[in-house]
Scaffold this motif. Sequence first.
Motif, PDB file in Angstrom:
ATOM      1  N   GLN A  38       0.841  -1.208   0.000  1.00 50.39           N
ATOM      2  CA  GLN A  38       0.000   0.000   0.000  1.00 50.39           C
ATOM      3  C   GLN A  38       0.871   1.251   0.000  1.00 50.39           C
ATOM      4  O   GLN A  38       0.611   2.193  -0.749  1.00 50.39           O
ATOM      5  CB  GLN A  38      -0.930  -0.002   1.217  1.00 50.39           C
ATOM      6  CG  GLN A  38      -1.858   1.176   1.301  1.00 50.39           C
ATOM      7  CD  GLN A  38      -2.907   1.160   0.196  1.00 50.39           C
ATOM      8  OE1 GLN A  38      -3.322   0.103  -0.258  1.00 50.39           O
ATOM      9  NE2 GLN A  38      -3.324   2.334  -0.235  1.00 50.39           N
ATOM     10  N   SER A  39       1.920   1.269   0.804  1.00 47.61           N
ATOM     11  CA  SER A  39       2.822   2.422   0.867  1.00 47.61           C
ATOM     12  C   SER A  39       3.539   2.629  -0.464  1.00 47.61           C
ATOM     13  O   SER A  39       3.697   3.761  -0.926  1.00 47.61           O
ATOM     14  CB  SER A  39       3.864   2.237   1.972  1.00 47.61           C
ATOM     15  OG  SER A  39       3.243   2.183   3.225  1.00 47.61           O
ATOM     16  N   GLN A  41       2.426   1.746  -3.425  1.00 50.59           N
ATOM     17  CA  GLN A  41       1.449   2.241  -4.393  1.00 50.59           C
ATOM     18  C   GLN A  41       1.153   3.723  -4.176  1.00 50.59           C
ATOM     19  O   GLN A  41       0.801   4.434  -5.107  1.00 50.59           O
ATOM     20  CB  GLN A  41       0.156   1.428  -4.314  1.00 50.59           C
ATOM     21  CG  GLN A  41       0.322   0.027  -4.855  1.00 50.59           C
ATOM     22  CD  GLN A  41      -0.905  -0.839  -4.631  1.00 50.59           C
ATOM     23  OE1 GLN A  41      -1.779  -0.512  -3.835  1.00 50.59           O
ATOM     24  NE2 GLN A  41      -0.960  -1.967  -5.345  1.00 50.59           N
ATOM     25  N   GLU A  42       1.307   4.196  -2.932  1.00 45.21           N
ATOM     26  CA  GLU A  42       1.076   5.610  -2.622  1.00 45.21           C
ATOM     27  C   GLU A  42       2.342   6.442  -2.788  1.00 45.21           C
ATOM     28  O   GLU A  42       2.408   7.578  -2.306  1.00 45.21           O
ATOM     29  CB  GLU A  42       0.530   5.742  -1.196  1.00 45.21           C
ATOM     30  CG  GLU A  42      -0.855   5.160  -1.034  1.00 45.21           C
ATOM     31  CD  GLU A  42      -1.343   5.178   0.401  1.00 45.21           C
ATOM     32  OE1 GLU A  42      -0.603   5.667   1.298  1.00 45.21           O
ATOM     33  OE2 GLU A  42      -2.453   4.692   0.645  1.00 45.21           O
TER      34      GLU A  42
END
Length: 184
Positions: A38-39, A41-42
Amino acid sequence: MNQLEKKEYVLQPKRFKLGCLSIFMIFVTGFMIMAAIQSYQEQSTSQALLFGAGALLFIVIAFFFIKKALNKNPMLVITDEGFYDYTTVNSLSDKMIPWSAVEKIETKYQFGEPYASIYLKHPDEILADTKQSQKLIAKVNSNLDAGHINIMLQNLARITPNQAIYLINETFEEYKENHAARNR
C-alpha cells in the motif's frame, strides 16, 4: 554428591506457546507486507522499505519459533561438567560450555523477564571455534555490562525462569565445591 552420581537437567521448550507465537508472527508479517505494498502504491518508498524490513524481521523470528516448536531438541541442558544452550537463534548449540570456563553467573532482566548471564574467564579461547556472529554477540554483550553468554529462559516448559536460574547456579556452585575439594 557422590562422584558416581551424574546430574543432567534437560529443559524442553514450551512448544505450544512457540507454535502460537509463530502463527501470530506470520499474521503480523502478512499485515506488514500489505502495508508495504500500500505504501509503495502511494509513492512512499521509505515507508514501504520500512514495512518490508519489518516483515522480513518478523518472518525470520517466526521461522525461529517454528523451528524451536517442531525441533525435538531441548532448549537447555545442564550437566555436572557444563551446559549446552539452544535458547536463541545465535546460541552455541552443540558446544558444551564447561563450568571450568565460567567466571560467574548473574541474573539479569530484559522486559521484566529474568535470564542467566554467563561471564567466561577466557571468552576468546572458549569461543575460538564458533561462528563470527557468536563472537560478535559475546563481545557486544560484554560491552553492555552483560555476560558473554545470555541464556533466555522464558520459553522453557514445566519450569519458571527463576527455577532454571537456580538450577544453573546450583550446578555451577556444586562444580566449584567438588573441584576445590579435589584440589586440596
